[in-house]
Scaffold this active site. Structure first.
Site, PDB file in Angstrom:
ATOM      1  N   THR A 132       1.020  -1.374   0.021  1.00 30.45           N
ATOM      2  CA  THR A 132       0.134  -0.206  -0.014  1.00 30.45           C
ATOM      3  C   THR A 132       0.714   1.147   0.186  1.00 30.45           C
ATOM      4  OG1 THR A 132      -1.459   1.402   1.439  1.00 30.45           O
ATOM      5  CG2 THR A 132       0.112  -0.299   2.455  1.00 30.45           C
ATOM      6  N   GLU A 134       0.230   3.633   1.925  1.00 29.42           N
ATOM      7  CA  GLU A 134       0.343   4.110   3.334  1.00 29.42           C
ATOM      8  C   GLU A 134       1.749   3.906   4.003  1.00 29.42           C
ATOM      9  OE1 GLU A 134      -3.357   3.504   5.432  1.00 29.42           O
ATOM     10  OE2 GLU A 134      -4.476   3.067   3.675  1.00 29.42           O
ATOM     11  N   TYR A 157      -1.693  -0.593  11.059  1.00 30.48           N
ATOM     12  CA  TYR A 157      -1.561  -1.360   9.527  1.00 30.48           C
ATOM     13  C   TYR A 157      -0.521  -0.814   8.708  1.00 30.48           C
ATOM     14  CZ  TYR A 157      -3.303  -1.720   4.602  1.00 30.48           C
ATOM     15  OH  TYR A 157      -3.371  -2.177   3.328  1.00 30.48           O
TER      16      TYR A 157
HETATM   17  P1  NAD Z   1      -9.586  -7.434   2.381  1.00 30.15           P
HETATM   18  O1  NAD Z   1      -9.515  -6.917   3.757  1.00 30.15           O
HETATM   19  O2  NAD Z   1     -10.835  -7.221   1.430  1.00 30.15           O
HETATM   20  O3  NAD Z   1      -9.099  -8.674   2.170  1.00 30.15           O
HETATM   21  C1  NAD Z   1      -8.234  -9.498   2.720  1.00 30.15           C
HETATM   22  C2  NAD Z   1      -8.403 -10.964   2.629  1.00 30.15           C
HETATM   23  O4  NAD Z   1      -7.378 -11.940   3.256  1.00 30.15           O
HETATM   24  C3  NAD Z   1      -9.551 -11.664   2.981  1.00 30.15           C
HETATM   25  O5  NAD Z   1     -10.002 -12.512   2.004  1.00 30.15           O
HETATM   26  C4  NAD Z   1      -9.384 -12.442   4.344  1.00 30.15           C
HETATM   27  O6  NAD Z   1     -10.137 -13.710   4.492  1.00 30.15           O
HETATM   28  C5  NAD Z   1      -7.845 -12.963   3.753  1.00 30.15           C
HETATM   29  N1  NAD Z   1      -6.977 -13.033   5.048  1.00 30.15           N
HETATM   30  C6  NAD Z   1      -6.719 -12.333   6.268  1.00 30.15           C
HETATM   31  N2  NAD Z   1      -5.929 -12.838   7.029  1.00 30.15           N
HETATM   32  C7  NAD Z   1      -5.734 -13.920   6.457  1.00 30.15           C
HETATM   33  C8  NAD Z   1      -5.042 -15.099   6.846  1.00 30.15           C
HETATM   34  N3  NAD Z   1      -4.083 -15.074   7.931  1.00 30.15           N
HETATM   35  N4  NAD Z   1      -4.589 -16.252   6.155  1.00 30.15           N
HETATM   36  C9  NAD Z   1      -5.390 -16.419   4.895  1.00 30.15           C
HETATM   37  N5  NAD Z   1      -6.268 -15.261   4.367  1.00 30.15           N
HETATM   38  C10 NAD Z   1      -6.284 -14.388   5.133  1.00 30.15           C
HETATM   39  O7  NAD Z   1      -8.395  -6.476   1.755  1.00 30.15           O
HETATM   40  P2  NAD Z   1      -8.158  -5.743   0.458  1.00 30.15           P
HETATM   41  O8  NAD Z   1      -8.831  -4.514   0.540  1.00 30.15           O
HETATM   42  O9  NAD Z   1      -8.515  -6.685  -0.703  1.00 30.15           O
HETATM   43  O10 NAD Z   1      -6.435  -5.783   0.279  1.00 30.15           O
HETATM   44  C11 NAD Z   1      -5.817  -6.722  -0.292  1.00 30.15           C
HETATM   45  C12 NAD Z   1      -4.585  -6.470  -0.158  1.00 30.15           C
HETATM   46  O11 NAD Z   1      -4.051  -5.227  -1.062  1.00 30.15           O
HETATM   47  C13 NAD Z   1      -3.903  -6.174   1.284  1.00 30.15           C
HETATM   48  O12 NAD Z   1      -2.650  -6.791   1.362  1.00 30.15           O
HETATM   49  C14 NAD Z   1      -3.553  -4.446   1.311  1.00 30.15           C
HETATM   50  O13 NAD Z   1      -2.748  -4.377   2.343  1.00 30.15           O
HETATM   51  C15 NAD Z   1      -3.474  -4.375  -0.244  1.00 30.15           C
HETATM   52  N6  NAD Z   1      -3.914  -2.986  -0.470  1.00 30.15           N
HETATM   53  C16 NAD Z   1      -5.191  -2.747  -0.111  1.00 30.15           C
HETATM   54  C17 NAD Z   1      -5.682  -1.182  -0.715  1.00 30.15           C
HETATM   55  C18 NAD Z   1      -7.246  -0.953  -0.394  1.00 30.15           C
HETATM   56  O14 NAD Z   1      -7.793   0.055  -0.882  1.00 30.15           O
HETATM   57  N7  NAD Z   1      -8.333  -1.919  -0.126  1.00 30.15           N
HETATM   58  C19 NAD Z   1      -4.834  -0.594  -1.450  1.00 30.15           C
HETATM   59  C20 NAD Z   1      -3.462  -0.887  -1.355  1.00 30.15           C
HETATM   60  C21 NAD Z   1      -3.242  -2.142  -1.191  1.00 30.15           C
HETATM   61  P1  TYD Z   2     -10.770   4.167   4.710  1.00 31.58           P
HETATM   62  O1  TYD Z   2     -11.577   3.590   3.388  1.00 31.58           O
HETATM   63  O2  TYD Z   2     -10.788   3.682   5.989  1.00 31.58           O
HETATM   64  O3  TYD Z   2      -9.140   4.039   3.910  1.00 31.58           O
HETATM   65  P2  TYD Z   2      -7.654   4.428   4.542  1.00 31.58           P
HETATM   66  O4  TYD Z   2      -7.603   4.939   5.962  1.00 31.58           O
HETATM   67  O5  TYD Z   2      -7.027   3.282   4.459  1.00 31.58           O
HETATM   68  O6  TYD Z   2      -7.359   5.634   3.548  1.00 31.58           O
HETATM   69  O7  TYD Z   2     -10.825   5.851   4.786  1.00 31.58           O
HETATM   70  C1  TYD Z   2     -10.624   6.700   3.626  1.00 31.58           C
HETATM   71  C2  TYD Z   2     -10.797   8.188   4.198  1.00 31.58           C
HETATM   72  O8  TYD Z   2     -11.988   8.182   4.826  1.00 31.58           O
HETATM   73  C3  TYD Z   2      -9.681   8.262   5.289  1.00 31.58           C
HETATM   74  O9  TYD Z   2      -9.224   9.617   5.477  1.00 31.58           O
HETATM   75  C4  TYD Z   2     -10.543   7.911   6.848  1.00 31.58           C
HETATM   76  C5  TYD Z   2     -12.044   8.701   6.037  1.00 31.58           C
HETATM   77  N1  TYD Z   2     -13.379   7.973   6.802  1.00 31.58           N
HETATM   78  C6  TYD Z   2     -14.121   8.732   7.435  1.00 31.58           C
HETATM   79  O10 TYD Z   2     -14.024   9.920   7.429  1.00 31.58           O
HETATM   80  N2  TYD Z   2     -15.192   8.045   8.125  1.00 31.58           N
HETATM   81  C7  TYD Z   2     -15.060   6.673   8.107  1.00 31.58           C
HETATM   82  O11 TYD Z   2     -16.149   6.218   8.668  1.00 31.58           O
HETATM   83  C8  TYD Z   2     -14.338   5.965   7.482  1.00 31.58           C
HETATM   84  C9  TYD Z   2     -14.451   4.359   7.466  1.00 31.58           C
HETATM   85  C10 TYD Z   2     -13.279   6.471   6.898  1.00 31.58           C
END
Ligand code: NAD
Ligand code: TYD
Length: 349
Positions: A132, A134, A157
């Site tokens: 990420t 982040e 995180y």
């Molecule tokens: P998510 O929380 O939707 O999905 C995570 C998945 O991992 C779930 O299916 C969960 O069951 C599985 N999981 C969790 N712990 C586990 C374990 N111990 N063993 C096996 N499986 C396990 O997450 P996401 O938003 O799809 O993110 C996926 C990846 O992408 C993560 O590594 C996250 O850091 C990265 N990422 C996410 C975002 C975003 O905006 N969501 C952005 C950049 C990077």
């Molecule tokens: P989020 O979707 O949790 O992603 P991240 O913290 O990984 O960027 O949040 C996106 C932005 O929205 C972040 O600045 C926090 C804000 N936010 C709210 O203001 N209210 C909420 O209930 C949530 C979940 C996020």
């Protein structure tokens, strides 16, 4: 070329889009989805491809070393795309150790199993770690995250993800493990668990519930449609230069409050409500501790080197996303019952 790829976290939000893309695009690859099905994992996300011959689901925990070693010995994957993680910042604030366990220890167990499996024969294998933006910490009002920006994570995180990135690199340096890392900005789209901003607010608008905006709402995120992330992952997996990092972003910065207002307006249209109706649900609530002010990605490296750019505009992506959540009420109802309510009440009291 026939390949055997383990995709971890394939039942989650981004993982399910990556699994779908690979299963449909590469019929000669065997895709193994390894997921422990935490609250965020959901096999409904993959109902459309679950019967495909080149797809297999295995339920298992990446922090279970004996299980992972055995699985790798039996399946002999030549590629790993590692997405499994605890992924929500707010949950990392209330339960940081769970993030250390899955994101750091889980990644190390996978790295170790992969290294031990291929020992002297690792050159043409690949461990691709999905991370990420982040990890870079917070930007002020100027500047962009580049691949060379020093790591400075602020939440449990992002600290756990930063740590896992370091271990991937360390395994590359120490054991010659071939790896790639990508660091992506905030994703949005179908199948995202409604704890993250966009699906949470869509669900609340549908149910006429308050929209809890943290602090003054002047925090900025760079939003990318999830399918464009999956396309980038496919490109990097096949064409990325080993040991490199690629930043992926949407060239699409929004202040939270502006995004929420746009979302409210589009939802009013979709639900045939009077323009302005959903905005009345906006409620400013206590800020998130350690809240990063701004994330924004310089995605010029992946763009120049691999020819990637987002395929949909934010307005198009948001419309598709809203349409999906409104027409998939069963999916939303299914994931927002039970434990979700406990989480919601504790987080937003
Ligand atoms: P998510 O929380 O939707 O999905 C995570 C998945 O991992 C779930 O299916 C969960 O069951 C599985 N999981 C969790 N712990 C586990 C374990 N111990 N063993 C096996 N499986 C396990 O997450 P996401 O938003 O799809 O993110 C996926 C990846 O992408 C993560 O590594 C996250 O850091 C990265 N990422 C996410 C975002 C975003 O905006 N969501 C952005 C950049 C990077
Ligand atoms: P989020 O979707 O949790 O992603 P991240 O913290 O990984 O960027 O949040 C996106 C932005 O929205 C972040 O600045 C926090 C804000 N936010 C709210 O203001 N209210 C909420 O209930 C949530 C979940 C996020």
């Amino acid at each position: 070329m026939k390949r055997r790829i383990i995709i971890t976290g394939g039942a989650g939000f981004i993982g399910s889009h990556v699994v779908r893309l690979f299963v449909n695009k590469y019929p000669n690859y065997q895709i193994i989805n390894l997921d422990s099905l935490t609250y965020a994992g959901n096999l409904m996300n993959l109902a459309d491809i679950e019967d495909k011959e080149n797809y297999k689901f295995i339920k298992g925990d990446i922090t279970d070393e004996i299980f992972v070693n055995h699985l790798f010995e039996t399946e002999k994957p030549d590629g790993i795309i590692h997405l499994a993680a605890e992924s929500h910042v707010d949950r990392s604030i209330s339960d940081p150790l769970a993030f250390a366990k899955t994101n750091i220890l889980g990644t190390m167990i996978l790295l170790n199993a992969f290294k031990d499996l291929w020992k002297n024969n690792i050159d043409d294998k690949l461990f691709y770690h999905i991370s990420t933006d982040e990890v870079y910490g917070s930007l002020g009002s100027e500047g962009l995250f580049e691949e060379t920006t020093p790591y400075s994570p602020n939440s449990p995180y992002s600290a756990s993800k930063a740590s896992s990135d370091h271990f991937v690199r360390a395994y590359g340096e120490t054991y010659n493990l071939p790896y790639l890392i990508s660091n992506c900005s905030n994703n949005y789209g179908s199948y995202q668990f409604p704890e993250k901003l966009i699906p949470l607010f869509i669900n609340n608008i549908i149910h006429n519930k308050a929209l809890p905006v943290y602090g003054d709402g002047n925090y900025t995120r760079d939003w990318l449609y999830v399918i464009d992330h999956a396309i980038a992952i496919d490109l990097i997996f096949h064409k990325g230069k080993l040991t490199e990092t690629y930043n992926i972003g949407g060239f699409n910065e929004w202040k939270n409050i502006d995004l929420v207002k746009l979302l409210c307006s589009q939802m009013d249209t979709k639900l045939n409500r009077k323009q302005g109706a959903s905005e009345t649900l906006i409620t400013y609530v206590k800020d998130r501790p350690g809240h990063d002010l701004r994330y924004a990605i310089d995605a010029s490296k992946i763009s120049k080197e691999l020819g990637w750019k987002p395929t949909v505009t934010f307005e198009e992506g948001l419309t598709k996303t809203i349409d999906w959540y409104v027409s998939n009420a069963d999916w939303l109802n299914n994931v927002t019952s039970g434990d979700y309510l406990k989480y919601y009440n504790k987080q937003y009291q």
